[in-house]
Structure formats: structure tokens, C-alpha cells
Enzyme design. Sequence first.
Site, PDB file in Angstrom:
ATOM      1  CE1 TYR A 142      -3.199  -2.827   0.076  1.00  0.00           C
ATOM      2  CE2 TYR A 142      -3.702  -2.333   2.357  1.00  0.00           C
ATOM      3  CZ  TYR A 142      -3.925  -3.082   1.215  1.00  0.00           C
ATOM      4  OH  TYR A 142      -4.870  -4.073   1.219  1.00  0.00           O
ATOM      5  CE  LYS A 191       1.378 -17.929  -2.194  1.00  0.00           C
ATOM      6  NZ  LYS A 191       0.552 -19.127  -2.023  1.00  0.00           N
ATOM      7  CG  ASP A 223      -1.925 -20.192   0.129  1.00  0.00           C
ATOM      8  OD1 ASP A 223      -1.127 -19.967   1.060  1.00  0.00           O
ATOM      9  OD2 ASP A 223      -1.604 -20.822  -0.884  1.00  0.00           O
ATOM     10  CG  ASP A 247      -7.033  -4.315   4.085  1.00  0.00           C
ATOM     11  OD1 ASP A 247      -8.019  -4.247   4.833  1.00  0.00           O
ATOM     12  OD2 ASP A 247      -6.913  -3.631   3.045  1.00  0.00           O
ATOM     13  CG  ASP A 251     -12.398  -6.519   6.398  1.00  0.00           C
ATOM     14  OD1 ASP A 251     -11.976  -5.964   7.436  1.00  0.00           O
ATOM     15  OD2 ASP A 251     -12.960  -5.892   5.477  1.00  0.00           O
TER      16      ASP A 251
END
Length: 357
Positions: A142, A191, A223, A247, A251
Site C-alpha cells: 500500500y 507467502k 492461503d 487487511d 475482515d
Amino acid sequence: MKKVITVLKGDGIGPEITNEALKVLDKICSVYNHEFTYKYVDIGGVSIDKYGVPITDEGMEQCKNCDSVLLGAVGGPKWDYVDPSIRPEKALLAVRHELGLFANLRPTKLFTQLSNASPLKETIVGGGIDLLIVRELTGGIYFGKRVTDTENGELFASDEMKYSYSEIERIGRVAFESAKKRRGKVSSVDKANVLDSSRLWRKVMHALSEEYPDVEYEDVLVDNTAMQLIRNPGRFDVIVTENMFGDILSDEASMLTGSIGMMPSASLSSGSLGMYEPIHGSAPDIAGQDIANPIGTILSAAMMLRYSFDMAAEADAIENAVNEVLDLSYRTVDIMQEGKTQVKCSEMGTLVADRIK
Ligand code: NAD
């Protein structure tokens, strides 16, 4: 103790839920003999309407020069089409940046009283969900270099994910320290089978885990984490991860509890200054009706006492009061169930405050 708290009520239900958190903080002051001074600063749409910017320079200075910041929420349809440079969320990003809030803590707890609100089966959530996501907030993709250009006659775009050793180390330390105060387990999410930034992430986390021999440590691929959160959320205690993975996963995790109005969060700096806010937005659809659930904001105030003011007993008192009110079957409309007593936002705040003794 004397503390100065900057209060950013914001838009929509922001003022309603923040007022209830302040009611609870006032009760804490009288029971525990503290003095909290509130400094109010306009943020988001309300500030755009008054001053043409989502937060003024004076407002930002006030955020920097206090002991802690409490936020309601910002935004709403009225400001959806303002110039992108002054959108309500710009103020939030600016406050995070100016205050150096690099660690976002989101506790995800399924209150047993609300277990049928979870979209997961009782066989999966029966043992409860009580995990903490520690998300890096000021680095990663970001904040990396963004490019949109033309190559070989066609448009391309790229976003850079970059992390330094020290950025990873400081967020890792927050996770290990948090685990020491909880059930003593850190799951580091990356990852590393594909990304170099994740391989560095893993190297730093392994080095840190040597410093914390009493904390159980594991690496989990992002994942797999997304899958495990649905299959067996009870296996997690503290999850630490980079900005974008955090992020998305936070959620996903918050939905496991089925009640967005209940969830608090904290954004921390390297000092004691932090910003505390519920995870939901300004809920314009229910604003002004005194029906919003203030518990996420009240629990955010409890996190402020725990993390910024080192007031563990006071934070426990708020959390216990919330539990007691739920045990007594009081519910706001978003968590209402048959046979329970429906109360308004302001009544819920009073019920919690009254149980702090
Ligand atoms: P939202 O979280 O505001 O609302 C989603 C749904 O949840 C709505 O139906 C709402 O009524 C309900 N809800 C949310 N909080 C509740 C509460 N405390 N009690 C009961 N019900 C509650 O998300 P949205 O509708 O996507 O966004 C509305 C506005 O909020 C947008 O302008 C968005 O940009 C902004 N927003 C702000 C923040 C923030 O300030 N940190 C975060 C997310 C969204």
C-alpha cells in the site's frame, strides 16, 4: 492518573457510539480516581463541511499532542463525490502516518452469548474464537512505488511490496509481546514460497522467536491461513502479518463473529500514543436513530486503557461489564435474538457504565 484524550467523533453514527464510550470512561474515572480531559476535533465529512478539509492542521496537532486518540468513524454518501484529495478517509491515513501508527491490533472474539450469530457451525465455533490479528500498517504494497505506464504498445501497472528488516522486527515484537499476555502462541503469516519480501519476513520472525522461547511459534502461508480461519479458528492465538494480507484476513476473521458492531481495534506507535476505533464504518443507514451498537467503541476505549495507559484492571472492568450486560440478555438491534431485551445505543452505554464498580 491524568490523561488527555483527543476525541474524533466523526460522521454518521460516530458521535452516538463515541458518546457511549465517553460515558463508560467517565465512570472509570470516578471509580478508579483518574482524570481524563477530552479535546474534541472534527474529522471526516463534518470537517469538510466546516473547514473544506477532512482534518485541519490544528486538529492534527491536537492528535499528536495528547495521550491517546479515540475515533468513531468517518464518511458517508454526502461526501462520496468530493475531490479525492479531501475525501474523509484521507484524514485517517494522515493521522496514522503523522502519529507513526505502524501496528494495527484487531482482537476477534466470539462472545459465547452470541455464538449463534456466527456464520460457522456450532461444531466449529463451539470452543469459542479468541484471536488477535497484528497487522503491519505503514509499509508493504500500500506504500510501495506505483506505476501505470505503457510497454510494448499496451498499458501495464505495477505495485511494489517492500519491507525492511527493522519494519518487520518492530511489528514482530508487538506480536510476541502480545502473545506473552495471552495464550503464548504466534502464527506468522506470509507467502514465503513465492515472495522475497515474505522470505525476509520469515527470517526476521525466526530470529525474534529465539528471543521469546516461552512463546510457541509457527509459520503459516497466507492461503492456508484463509482456510484455517474457517476450518479451525480456535487454533490461532496471535496472528502477525504484513499490511495487505492483514487487511484481508482481519475482515475475514471479524465476520466469524457475525457482529461488526462488537469489534474494537487499536493502532499503536512505538511510544504509548495510539488511536482506538471500532472496526466498522459510519453506518449512515442507521445514523441519528440511537440504535447503533456502541460495544465496539466501548471495547476500543478498554484497549486504550490497556495499551496506552497501562490500566489493565480498568480495561478488565470494562470488558467484564460488557460480558455482564450480555449475560443479562440486553441486546442492541443488530445482535437482537428472540427472548432478549432490545435496548437503544444510549441505554447500552448506560448499562455497561452502571456495571463498573
Ligand atoms: P459500515 O461498517 O458503516 O456499515 C455496514 C453495515 O453494518 C451497515 O448495515 C450498518 O448499519 C451496520 N453497522 C455498522 N456499524 C454498526 C453498529 N455499530 N451497530 C449496528 N450496525 C452497524 O460500512 P459501509 O456501509 O460500507 O460504510 C459506510 C461509510 O463508512 C462509508 O462512507 C465508508 O467509507 C465509511 N467507513 C469508515 C470507516 C472508518 O471510519 N474507519 C471504516 C469503514 C467504512
